[in-house]
Design a protein around this motif. Structure first.
Motif, PDB file in Angstrom:
ATOM      1  N   GLU A   1     -54.489  -2.128 -15.783  1.00  0.00           N
ATOM      2  CA  GLU A   1     -53.395  -2.272 -16.748  1.00  0.00           C
ATOM      3  C   GLU A   1     -53.737  -3.215 -17.914  1.00  0.00           C
ATOM      4  OE1 GLU A   1     -52.580  -5.072 -13.281  1.00  0.00           O
ATOM      5  OE2 GLU A   1     -53.153  -2.991 -13.483  1.00  0.00           O
ATOM      6  N   TRP A   2     -54.852  -3.922 -17.821  1.00  0.00           N
ATOM      7  CA  TRP A   2     -55.252  -4.800 -18.927  1.00  0.00           C
ATOM      8  C   TRP A   2     -55.843  -3.973 -20.066  1.00  0.00           C
ATOM      9  CZ3 TRP A   2     -57.961 -10.013 -17.398  1.00  0.00           C
ATOM     10  CH2 TRP A   2     -57.096 -10.777 -16.601  1.00  0.00           C
ATOM     11  N   ASP A   3     -55.399  -4.273 -21.288  1.00  0.00           N
ATOM     12  CA  ASP A   3     -55.967  -3.651 -22.488  1.00  0.00           C
ATOM     13  C   ASP A   3     -56.920  -4.588 -23.212  1.00  0.00           C
ATOM     14  OD1 ASP A   3     -54.565  -1.278 -22.134  1.00  0.00           O
ATOM     15  OD2 ASP A   3     -52.828  -2.021 -23.230  1.00  0.00           O
ATOM     16  N   ALA A   4     -57.093  -5.781 -22.655  1.00  0.00           N
ATOM     17  CA  ALA A   4     -57.980  -6.771 -23.269  1.00  0.00           C
ATOM     18  C   ALA A   4     -58.389  -7.787 -22.211  1.00  0.00           C
ATOM     19  CB  ALA A   4     -57.273  -7.487 -24.422  1.00  0.00           C
ATOM     20  N   PHE A   5     -59.529  -8.419 -22.449  1.00  0.00           N
ATOM     21  CA  PHE A   5     -59.932  -9.533 -21.592  1.00  0.00           C
ATOM     22  C   PHE A   5     -60.811 -10.488 -22.387  1.00  0.00           C
ATOM     23  CE2 PHE A   5     -63.259  -6.349 -20.624  1.00  0.00           C
ATOM     24  CZ  PHE A   5     -64.413  -7.080 -20.876  1.00  0.00           C
ATOM     25  N   LEU A   6     -60.878 -11.707 -21.887  1.00  0.00           N
ATOM     26  CA  LEU A   6     -61.738 -12.735 -22.465  1.00  0.00           C
ATOM     27  C   LEU A   6     -62.397 -13.486 -21.317  1.00  0.00           C
ATOM     28  CD1 LEU A   6     -62.790 -14.494 -24.835  1.00  0.00           C
ATOM     29  CD2 LEU A   6     -60.746 -15.896 -24.531  1.00  0.00           C
ATOM     30  N   LEU A   7     -63.715 -13.387 -21.252  1.00  0.00           N
ATOM     31  CA  LEU A   7     -64.497 -14.174 -20.299  1.00  0.00           C
ATOM     32  C   LEU A   7     -65.051 -15.349 -21.088  1.00  0.00           C
ATOM     33  CD1 LEU A   7     -66.222 -14.478 -17.555  1.00  0.00           C
ATOM     34  CD2 LEU A   7     -68.024 -13.467 -18.913  1.00  0.00           C
TER      35      LEU A   7
ATOM     36  N   THR B   1     -63.983 -18.569 -16.746  1.00  0.00           N
ATOM     37  CA  THR B   1     -62.595 -18.113 -16.688  1.00  0.00           C
ATOM     38  C   THR B   1     -62.516 -16.704 -17.269  1.00  0.00           C
ATOM     39  OG1 THR B   1     -62.086 -19.146 -18.819  1.00  0.00           O
ATOM     40  CG2 THR B   1     -61.590 -20.427 -16.866  1.00  0.00           C
ATOM     41  N   ILE B   2     -61.638 -15.902 -16.671  1.00  0.00           N
ATOM     42  CA  ILE B   2     -61.403 -14.546 -17.153  1.00  0.00           C
ATOM     43  C   ILE B   2     -59.899 -14.382 -17.301  1.00  0.00           C
ATOM     44  CG2 ILE B   2     -61.733 -12.073 -16.733  1.00  0.00           C
ATOM     45  CD1 ILE B   2     -63.950 -12.937 -14.675  1.00  0.00           C
ATOM     46  N   VAL B   3     -59.451 -14.145 -18.527  1.00  0.00           N
ATOM     47  CA  VAL B   3     -58.022 -14.030 -18.808  1.00  0.00           C
ATOM     48  C   VAL B   3     -57.743 -12.782 -19.632  1.00  0.00           C
ATOM     49  CG1 VAL B   3     -57.695 -16.545 -18.769  1.00  0.00           C
ATOM     50  CG2 VAL B   3     -58.131 -15.388 -20.942  1.00  0.00           C
ATOM     51  N   ASN B   4     -56.471 -12.401 -19.615  1.00  0.00           N
ATOM     52  CA  ASN B   4     -55.980 -11.386 -20.546  1.00  0.00           C
ATOM     53  C   ASN B   4     -55.344 -12.180 -21.681  1.00  0.00           C
ATOM     54  OD1 ASN B   4     -54.441  -9.552 -22.020  1.00  0.00           O
ATOM     55  ND2 ASN B   4     -53.965  -8.313 -20.229  1.00  0.00           N
ATOM     56  N   PRO B   5     -55.937 -12.146 -22.887  1.00  0.00           N
ATOM     57  CA  PRO B   5     -55.416 -12.969 -23.978  1.00  0.00           C
ATOM     58  C   PRO B   5     -54.043 -12.521 -24.472  1.00  0.00           C
ATOM     59  CG  PRO B   5     -57.152 -11.528 -24.777  1.00  0.00           C
ATOM     60  CD  PRO B   5     -57.104 -11.364 -23.289  1.00  0.00           C
ATOM     61  N   ASP B   6     -53.607 -11.321 -24.069  1.00  0.00           N
ATOM     62  CA  ASP B   6     -52.322 -10.797 -24.535  1.00  0.00           C
ATOM     63  C   ASP B   6     -51.169 -11.076 -23.579  1.00  0.00           C
ATOM     64  OD1 ASP B   6     -53.658  -9.734 -26.739  1.00  0.00           O
ATOM     65  OD2 ASP B   6     -54.020  -7.818 -25.730  1.00  0.00           O
TER      66      ASP B   6
ATOM     67  N   ALA C   1     -65.443 -11.017 -25.265  1.00  0.00           N
ATOM     68  CA  ALA C   1     -64.081 -10.594 -25.570  1.00  0.00           C
ATOM     69  C   ALA C   1     -64.069  -9.085 -25.756  1.00  0.00           C
ATOM     70  CB  ALA C   1     -63.587 -11.287 -26.838  1.00  0.00           C
ATOM     71  N   ALA C   2     -63.034  -8.437 -25.221  1.00  0.00           N
ATOM     72  CA  ALA C   2     -62.956  -6.985 -25.353  1.00  0.00           C
ATOM     73  C   ALA C   2     -61.498  -6.553 -25.433  1.00  0.00           C
ATOM     74  CB  ALA C   2     -63.635  -6.308 -24.170  1.00  0.00           C
ATOM     75  N   PHE C   3     -61.294  -5.433 -26.125  1.00  0.00           N
ATOM     76  CA  PHE C   3     -59.970  -4.817 -26.161  1.00  0.00           C
ATOM     77  C   PHE C   3     -60.151  -3.313 -26.239  1.00  0.00           C
ATOM     78  CE2 PHE C   3     -61.103  -5.000 -30.593  1.00  0.00           C
ATOM     79  CZ  PHE C   3     -60.548  -3.855 -31.149  1.00  0.00           C
ATOM     80  N   ALA C   4     -59.164  -2.597 -25.727  1.00  0.00           N
ATOM     81  CA  ALA C   4     -59.166  -1.135 -25.803  1.00  0.00           C
ATOM     82  C   ALA C   4     -58.419  -0.735 -27.071  1.00  0.00           C
ATOM     83  CB  ALA C   4     -58.502  -0.541 -24.572  1.00  0.00           C
ATOM     84  N   ASP C   5     -59.079   0.067 -27.913  1.00  0.00           N
ATOM     85  CA  ASP C   5     -58.427   0.504 -29.145  1.00  0.00           C
ATOM     86  C   ASP C   5     -57.416   1.624 -28.837  1.00  0.00           C
ATOM     87  OD1 ASP C   5     -59.867   2.894 -28.912  1.00  0.00           O
ATOM     88  OD2 ASP C   5     -61.311   2.365 -30.478  1.00  0.00           O
ATOM     89  N   GLU C   6     -56.785   2.166 -29.877  1.00  0.00           N
ATOM     90  CA  GLU C   6     -55.739   3.182 -29.685  1.00  0.00           C
ATOM     91  C   GLU C   6     -56.249   4.427 -28.957  1.00  0.00           C
ATOM     92  OE1 GLU C   6     -53.978   3.936 -33.479  1.00  0.00           O
ATOM     93  OE2 GLU C   6     -53.192   1.902 -33.639  1.00  0.00           O
TER      94      GLU C   6
END
Length: 114
Positions: free
Chosen positions: A27-33, A48-53, A89-94
């Motif tokens: 369900e995560w669309d983004a993460f930051l390690l 640390t690994i978080v969902n920045p959103d 850092a990563a995010f899923a685009d549209e």
């Protein structure tokens, strides 16, 4: 003058990303390690690994990620490259395609071939 990413560093980055995509919740669309060297005892790294959103959304680093990060830190030590923080850092685009940005120390620039 340009910097070229050494194959060993590139391979370790790929290993870290592969491990991340294995554990990041669907369900995560983004993460930051984020990785920081331990300052006081000098042993290991703070990972640390978080969902920045999503406030408070965090997952623990697996042993496999910690091993990959330790290999990368050892590589930087052998190369005498200091670092304060590494980020993946990563995010899923549209379209659902993951976009990744890695922030890490680069090797010293080299002069272009004549």
């Amino acid at each position: 003058m340009t910097s070229t990413l050494p194959p060993e560093q590139s391979a370790l980055d790929r290993e870290i990303l592969d491990e991340l995509f294995e554990i990041v919740p669907d369900e995560w669309d983004a993460f930051l390690l984020s990785v920081e060297p331990r300052k006081l005892d000098g042993d290991g790294q703070i990972v640390t690994i978080v969902n920045p959103d999503v406030a408070g959304a965090e997952i623990p680093a697996t042993e496999a990620i910690r091993v990959c990060v330790a290999k990368l830190a050892a590589f930087f030590a052998r190369e005498k490259r200091s670092w304060e923080r590494l980020t993946y850092a990563a995010f899923a685009d549209e379209a659902g395609t993951w976009r990744v940005k890695i922030t890490a120390p680069l090797p010293p620039p080299t002069a272009p071939a004549a």
